[in-house]
Design a protein around this motif. Structure first.
Motif, PDB file in Angstrom:
ATOM      1  N   THR A 199       0.827  -1.207   0.000  1.00 42.77           N
ATOM      2  CA  THR A 199       0.000   0.000   0.000  1.00 42.77           C
ATOM      3  C   THR A 199       0.861   1.258   0.000  1.00 42.77           C
ATOM      4  O   THR A 199       0.573   2.227  -0.716  1.00 42.77           O
ATOM      5  CB  THR A 199      -0.924   0.008   1.232  1.00 42.77           C
ATOM      6  OG1 THR A 199      -1.669  -1.209   1.271  1.00 42.77           O
ATOM      7  CG2 THR A 199      -1.890   1.183   1.186  1.00 42.77           C
ATOM      8  N   LEU A 200       1.911   1.240   0.802  1.00 43.86           N
ATOM      9  CA  LEU A 200       2.818   2.393   0.851  1.00 43.86           C
ATOM     10  C   LEU A 200       3.481   2.628  -0.499  1.00 43.86           C
ATOM     11  O   LEU A 200       3.548   3.765  -0.994  1.00 43.86           O
ATOM     12  CB  LEU A 200       3.882   2.180   1.927  1.00 43.86           C
ATOM     13  CG  LEU A 200       4.961   3.273   2.035  1.00 43.86           C
ATOM     14  CD1 LEU A 200       4.342   4.585   2.500  1.00 43.86           C
ATOM     15  CD2 LEU A 200       6.077   2.840   2.982  1.00 43.86           C
ATOM     16  N   LEU A 201       3.955   1.562  -1.126  1.00 43.88           N
ATOM     17  CA  LEU A 201       4.633   1.697  -2.415  1.00 43.88           C
ATOM     18  C   LEU A 201       3.680   2.176  -3.500  1.00 43.88           C
ATOM     19  O   LEU A 201       4.084   2.916  -4.411  1.00 43.88           O
ATOM     20  CB  LEU A 201       5.283   0.373  -2.811  1.00 43.88           C
ATOM     21  CG  LEU A 201       6.496  -0.036  -1.970  1.00 43.88           C
ATOM     22  CD1 LEU A 201       6.989  -1.412  -2.387  1.00 43.88           C
ATOM     23  CD2 LEU A 201       7.610   0.984  -2.096  1.00 43.88           C
ATOM     24  N   ASP A 202       2.419   1.764  -3.431  1.00 44.98           N
ATOM     25  CA  ASP A 202       1.432   2.257  -4.393  1.00 44.98           C
ATOM     26  C   ASP A 202       1.352   3.777  -4.334  1.00 44.98           C
ATOM     27  O   ASP A 202       1.299   4.461  -5.368  1.00 44.98           O
ATOM     28  CB  ASP A 202       0.051   1.654  -4.101  1.00 44.98           C
ATOM     29  CG  ASP A 202      -0.064   0.215  -4.569  1.00 44.98           C
ATOM     30  OD1 ASP A 202       0.791  -0.198  -5.382  1.00 44.98           O
ATOM     31  OD2 ASP A 202      -0.993  -0.487  -4.127  1.00 44.98           O
ATOM     32  N   ASP A 203       1.341   4.313  -3.111  1.00 41.68           N
ATOM     33  CA  ASP A 203       1.263   5.772  -2.964  1.00 41.68           C
ATOM     34  C   ASP A 203       2.548   6.440  -3.442  1.00 41.68           C
ATOM     35  O   ASP A 203       2.506   7.482  -4.111  1.00 41.68           O
ATOM     36  CB  ASP A 203       1.008   6.150  -1.497  1.00 41.68           C
ATOM     37  CG  ASP A 203       0.865   7.652  -1.321  1.00 41.68           C
ATOM     38  OD1 ASP A 203      -0.235   8.176  -1.600  1.00 41.68           O
ATOM     39  OD2 ASP A 203       1.853   8.312  -0.941  1.00 41.68           O
ATOM     40  N   VAL A 204       3.700   5.850  -3.115  1.00 35.87           N
ATOM     41  CA  VAL A 204       4.988   6.434  -3.506  1.00 35.87           C
ATOM     42  C   VAL A 204       5.125   6.467  -5.024  1.00 35.87           C
ATOM     43  O   VAL A 204       5.597   7.449  -5.605  1.00 35.87           O
ATOM     44  CB  VAL A 204       6.149   5.639  -2.875  1.00 35.87           C
ATOM     45  CG1 VAL A 204       7.490   6.102  -3.447  1.00 35.87           C
ATOM     46  CG2 VAL A 204       6.143   5.789  -1.361  1.00 35.87           C
ATOM     47  N   ILE A 205       4.684   5.404  -5.679  1.00 35.66           N
ATOM     48  CA  ILE A 205       4.788   5.332  -7.141  1.00 35.66           C
ATOM     49  C   ILE A 205       3.812   6.301  -7.811  1.00 35.66           C
ATOM     50  O   ILE A 205       4.155   6.983  -8.781  1.00 35.66           O
ATOM     51  CB  ILE A 205       4.537   3.889  -7.618  1.00 35.66           C
ATOM     52  CG1 ILE A 205       5.670   2.974  -7.144  1.00 35.66           C
ATOM     53  CG2 ILE A 205       4.418   3.834  -9.140  1.00 35.66           C
ATOM     54  CD1 ILE A 205       5.403   1.505  -7.348  1.00 35.66           C
TER      55      ILE A 205
END
Length: 266
Positions: A199-205
């Motif tokens: 979930t965190l990486l989805d936001d970062v990307i």
């Protein structure tokens, strides 16, 4: 030169170490009984659940940098070597055993960090680390002699020795880990961490300009968890090497996080 002798205080400390070792407890041979503002020589490690003693900040940085390596089983600091064997080795090498020059009292040789690793086949092995701030200086010859005594000692037990210099240890990586160490929680489920990381990486990307604080806030909202728990998951994702974050770059809440190997998540 004064004749070499072993003091009763040294023998008492050795007995205390050996008795604790029989009980499966490690107590560092060299202890610090005060908090030093310059070196922070005393540090409670929530992973090993005991107070760790360092002779300087460099040793602390080396310790914390090794602590979360996936193959590390245990780290013992200020590990004393059997002085009967080190005396024998010093005589064989033709060098003077460490001692107090004014009195001739024997000084026990210690290894800065003795780390037990587990390989991919499940077998354990140890590596003895000697931490040095630099190479050179007027005492380098004597330093080399002490290192040779320790290396020869460990070789008898099939243990590899390694010398680590200050420049070999990343201060940024050490500081990043130290800053979040109080959030360590071994009981967090890896599946929960993986869900958080995804979930965190989805936001970062999707939002590369988001600060870490903004990304964590968005992740908390998406997963319906408290922001404080989101921070805990973030820290433990780092400790478990589940988050492809560049630890060589300083982590700041008001800045975007730097990811490594980001392509595999795209």
């Amino acid at each position: 030169m004064k004749k070499l002798y072993v003091s009763e205080a040294t023998n008492r400390k050795v007995r205390e170490f050996n008795e604790a070792k029989k009980r499966g407890i490690h107590i560092p041979y060299v202890k610090s009984t005060f908090m030093s503002a310059g070196t922070r020589s005393i540090f409670f490690c929530p992973v090993q659940k005991r107070v760790i003693t360092f002779m300087g900040q460099g040793e602390k940085h080396l310790y914390i940098s090794k602590l979360f390596d996936s193959n590390v089983v245990e780290i013992k600091e200020q590990y004393p070597l059997d002085y009967v064997l080190t005396q024998e080795i010093a005589d064989t090498l033709g060098v003077i055993h460490p001692r107090k020059h004014l009195t001739g009292e024997l000084t026990v040789v210690t290894t800065d960090l003795l780390i037990t690793y587990r390989d991919e086949n499940g077998s354990e092995y140890r590596v003895a680390y000697a931490f040095k701030y630099s190479i050179g200086g007027r005492n380098q010859t004597r330093t080399n002699q002490k290192l040779e005594i320790a290396e020869t000692y460990w070789k008898r037990f099939g243990v590899r020795s390694e010398q680590i210099l200050r420049d070999d240890v990343s201060k940024d990586k050490a500081h990043n880990l130290i800053n979040y160490i109080d959030k360590y929680d071994k009981n967090i489920c890896i599946n929960e961490i993986n869900e958080f990381v995804t979930t965190l990486l989805d936001d970062v990307i999707k939002h590369p300009s988001h600060t870490l604080r903004e990304s964590l806030s968005a992740t908390s909202a998406s997963l319906h968890i408290e922001p404080s728990y989101s921070m805990t998951l973030f820290a433990n994702a780092i400790f478990k090497n589940a988050l492809p974050i560049d630890l060589m770059q300083e982590i700041k809440l008001h800045k975007p996080i730097k990811l490594a190997l980001i392509s595999k998540w795209g």
